[in-house]
Write a protein that holds these residues in place. Structure first.
Motif, PDB file in Angstrom:
ATOM      1  N   LEU A  54       3.810   5.483  -5.834  1.00 41.65           N
ATOM      2  CA  LEU A  54       3.616   5.483  -7.288  1.00 41.65           C
ATOM      3  C   LEU A  54       2.518   6.450  -7.718  1.00 41.65           C
ATOM      4  CD1 LEU A  54       3.926   1.660  -8.045  1.00 41.65           C
ATOM      5  CD2 LEU A  54       5.595   3.440  -8.527  1.00 41.65           C
ATOM      6  N   ASN A  55       1.622   6.762  -6.779  1.00 37.88           N
ATOM      7  CA  ASN A  55       0.566   7.732  -7.103  1.00 37.88           C
ATOM      8  C   ASN A  55       1.009   9.170  -6.853  1.00 37.88           C
ATOM      9  OD1 ASN A  55      -1.319   5.916  -8.043  1.00 37.88           O
ATOM     10  ND2 ASN A  55      -2.118   5.500  -6.000  1.00 37.88           N
ATOM     11  N   GLU A  57       5.592  10.946  -2.850  1.00 41.59           N
ATOM     12  CA  GLU A  57       6.963  10.430  -2.735  1.00 41.59           C
ATOM     13  C   GLU A  57       7.468  10.383  -1.296  1.00 41.59           C
ATOM     14  OE1 GLU A  57       9.105  12.844  -5.465  1.00 41.59           O
ATOM     15  OE2 GLU A  57       8.238  11.839  -7.202  1.00 41.59           O
ATOM     16  N   GLU A  83       0.838  -1.202   0.000  1.00 35.84           N
ATOM     17  CA  GLU A  83       0.000   0.000   0.000  1.00 35.84           C
ATOM     18  C   GLU A  83       0.875   1.256   0.000  1.00 35.84           C
ATOM     19  OE1 GLU A  83      -3.964  -1.645   2.343  1.00 35.84           O
ATOM     20  OE2 GLU A  83      -2.211  -1.034   3.483  1.00 35.84           O
ATOM     21  N   ARG A 138       2.178   1.768  -3.452  1.00 39.95           N
ATOM     22  CA  ARG A 138       1.150   2.339  -4.335  1.00 39.95           C
ATOM     23  C   ARG A 138       0.976   3.831  -4.084  1.00 39.95           C
ATOM     24  NH1 ARG A 138      -4.087  -1.239  -4.453  1.00 39.95           N
ATOM     25  NH2 ARG A 138      -4.727   0.494  -5.753  1.00 39.95           N
ATOM     26  N   GLN A 139       1.075   4.211  -2.810  1.00 36.35           N
ATOM     27  CA  GLN A 139       0.994   5.651  -2.494  1.00 36.35           C
ATOM     28  C   GLN A 139       2.139   6.393  -3.184  1.00 36.35           C
ATOM     29  OE1 GLN A 139      -1.147   7.418  -0.713  1.00 36.35           O
ATOM     30  NE2 GLN A 139      -2.271   6.015   0.582  1.00 36.35           N
ATOM     31  N   ASP A 180       8.108   0.818  -9.562  1.00 35.41           N
ATOM     32  CA  ASP A 180       6.990   0.370 -10.413  1.00 35.41           C
ATOM     33  C   ASP A 180       7.195  -1.053 -10.934  1.00 35.41           C
ATOM     34  OD1 ASP A 180       9.129   1.233 -11.874  1.00 35.41           O
ATOM     35  OD2 ASP A 180       7.959   2.134 -13.489  1.00 35.41           O
TER      36      ASP A 180
END
Lengths: 187, 195
Positions: free
Chosen positions: A16-17, A20, A10, A13-14, A64
Motif C-alpha cells: 500500500l505504500n 507493489e 506488514e 502495508r509495504q 486497502d
C-alpha cells in the motif's frame, strides 16, 4: 530487513505504500492454498488456474480494504469462494462434469511402491469420493472442503463464508450425512 | 454386547470426523459397529471418507502462476487513496459547502431590501410574523446585549493591544516555526513506513 520475514499485514502495508513487488510474496505464500480450494470447487485445472489468478488480482485491487482483525488466509479464502460462486452463477453451472478430474486424479495416484491393482483401486476410490463431494451443493461442499481438506476451524469457516458458527456446524454435519448417503448409493 | 445406543454411536462418529474422539470412545464404537449392521455400515463409509480427507490435498499451483499474476497486476492502473487523502478530500468538500452557505448568506444580505419587500407583500409570511414576534424580541435583546459586551471588551483591551503588537508578532512567528518543525518530524510516521 528481509522482506520474506515480514508478516502478511506488514507485507500488505509495504504494498500500500507503493512497493507493489511485495505482493509477489503474498502470491507465493497463498497460491497453492487458493489454487487447491478452487480446484476442489471447479474440477478443472485450467479453469482453476484462471480463477485463482483472478482472485489474486481482486485481492490486490482491494488490498486497502483488508483489516488485520481477520487472518489474511481467511480473507483470501472468502474472496476465493465468493469469486467461484459468482463465476459459477454466471455460467449457470449447478454441477460440474467430473470425468476429466477423476481420470487425472486416478492417474496421479499411481505410485511406484504400490502394485498396479492396489493403485487402481485407490485411484477408483479417490475418484468415487471426489465425485460424491462434487455432487454436493456449494453450501455444503465449501464448508466440507475447507474443514476436511484444508483444516480450517469452524470459526474460520464462519468468517470465510460470513455465516454464523451454528450454521457452519449444521452444514458440515448435514454435508457429511449427504456424502455418506451418496457414497452408499454409488457402491 | 456393547452398551451404547445407535444415537450415541452416531455422536462418536461425528466426533471421530472432527478428530476429537478418544481411544475409549472409538473402542466402544467399534464394539457397537461389530454388532449393529447399520452403524457398521456408517463407520465403514465415514472411515472411507476420512481416509480420503486425510490425504495430502494441497495442489501445487501451475508453473509460472506468480509471473502471470504479477504481469496482470503490472498492467493494472490503480491509484490508491490514502486515509490522509480521504480526510483532505472530506475537508475540501466541507469547506466547499461552508463557502457556498456563506456565499448564499452574503447574497441574501446584499439583497435584503427587495427580499423583505417581497415578503412584506406575502400573506403567508405575514401570518407567521405573529408566531415569530416573541422570538424576534428575545433575539433583539440578546443581540443588543452581545454587541454591548463586545464593544466594552474591545475598548478595555485596545490600549494593551496597541502596546503588545511586537510581542504578538514574535509569538505568532514562534508558533508557526514550531508547527513547521513538528510537521517535518511527523511526516515519515504518517506514511506508515515500518522499517
Amino acid at each position: 530487513m528481509n522482506l520474506c520475514e515480514l508478516n502478511d499485514y506488514e507485507v500488505i502495508r509495504q504494498c500500500l505504500n507503493g512497493d507493489e513487488d511485495c505482493f509477489a510474496i503474498l502470491v507465493g505464500r497463498y497460491k497453492n492454498l487458493v489454487y487447491s480450494v478452487i480446484l476442489r470447487m471447479v474440477n478443472d485445472r485450467d479453469e482453476a488456474d484462471d480463477l485463482a489468478q483472478d482472485v489474486f488480482i481482486k485481492v490486490y485491487k482491494n488490498l486497502d480494504k483488508y483489516y488485520p482483525d481477520f487472518k489474511f488466509s481467511t480473507w483470501i479464502m472468502r474472496i476465493a469462494t465468493n469469486h467461484v460462486i459468482d463465476y459459477r452463477r454466471k455460467k449457470r453451472m449447478e454441477t460440474v462434469s467430473l470425468d476429466d478430474m477423476t481420470h487425472e486424479e486416478a492417474d496421479k495416484s499411481f505410485k511406484a511402491e504400490e502394485s498396479p491393482e492396489s493403485s487402481l483401486m485407490r485411484g477408483e476410490e479417490k475418484a468415487l469420493i471426489t465425485k460424491v463431494i462434487n455432487g454436493l451443493p456449494d453450501m455444503y461442499k465449501i464448508p466440507i472442503v475447507l474443514y476436511h481438506h484444508h483444516g480450517l476451524s469452524y470459526q474460520e469457516i464462519s468468517e470465510v463464508i460470513d455465516e454464523p458458527l451454528s450454521k457452519v456446524k449444521n452444514r458440515i454435519f448435514r454435508g457429511r450425512k449427504m456424502l455418506r448417503d451418496n457414497l452408499a448409493g454409488q457402491i | 454386547m456393547s452398551n451404547i445406543s445407535c444415537a450415541f454411536a452416531n455422536r462418536i462418529i461425528m466426533k471421530y470426523m472432527d478428530g476429537r474422539a478418544t481411544e475409549k470412545e472409538l473402542a466402544l464404537l467399534r464394539a457397537h459397529a461389530g454388532e449393529c449392521p447399520s452403524c457398521g455400515e456408517d463407520l465403514e463409509l465415514y472411515g472411507r471418507l476420512m481416509t480420503d480427507f486425510n490425504q495430502e490435498c494441497l495442489e501445487e499451483a501451475p508453473d509460472g502462476f506468480d509471473d502471470a499474476v504479477m504481469t496482470k497486476i503490472a498492467a493494472l492502473d490503480i491509484t490508491r487513496e490514502s486515509v490522509q487523502a480521504r480526510v483532505e478530500s472530506f475537508m475540501c468538500c466541507a469547506s466547499g459547502v461552508f463557502s457556498a452557505l456563506i456565499g448564499v448568506g452574503v447574497l441574501l444580505f446584499l439583497n435584503k431590501e427587495p427580499l423583505l419587500n417581497y415578503l412584506a407583500g406575502n400573506e403567508r409570511f405575514l401570518n407567521l410574523i405573529d408566531v415569530w414576534a416573541s422570538v424576534s424580541i428575545f433575539a433583539d435583546r440578546l443581540s443588543a446585549g452581545a454587541t454591548a459586551f463586545m464593544s466594552s471588551s474591545a475598548a478595555a483591551v485596545a490600549p494593551y493591544l496597541s502596546n503588545a503588537r511586537p510581542t504578538l508578532l514574535v509569538a505568532a512567528l514562534a508558533l508557526g516555526f514550531t508547527r513547521y518543525i513538528l510537521y517535518k518530524r511527523v511526516k515519515p510516521a504518517k506514511l506508515g513506513r515500518n522499517d
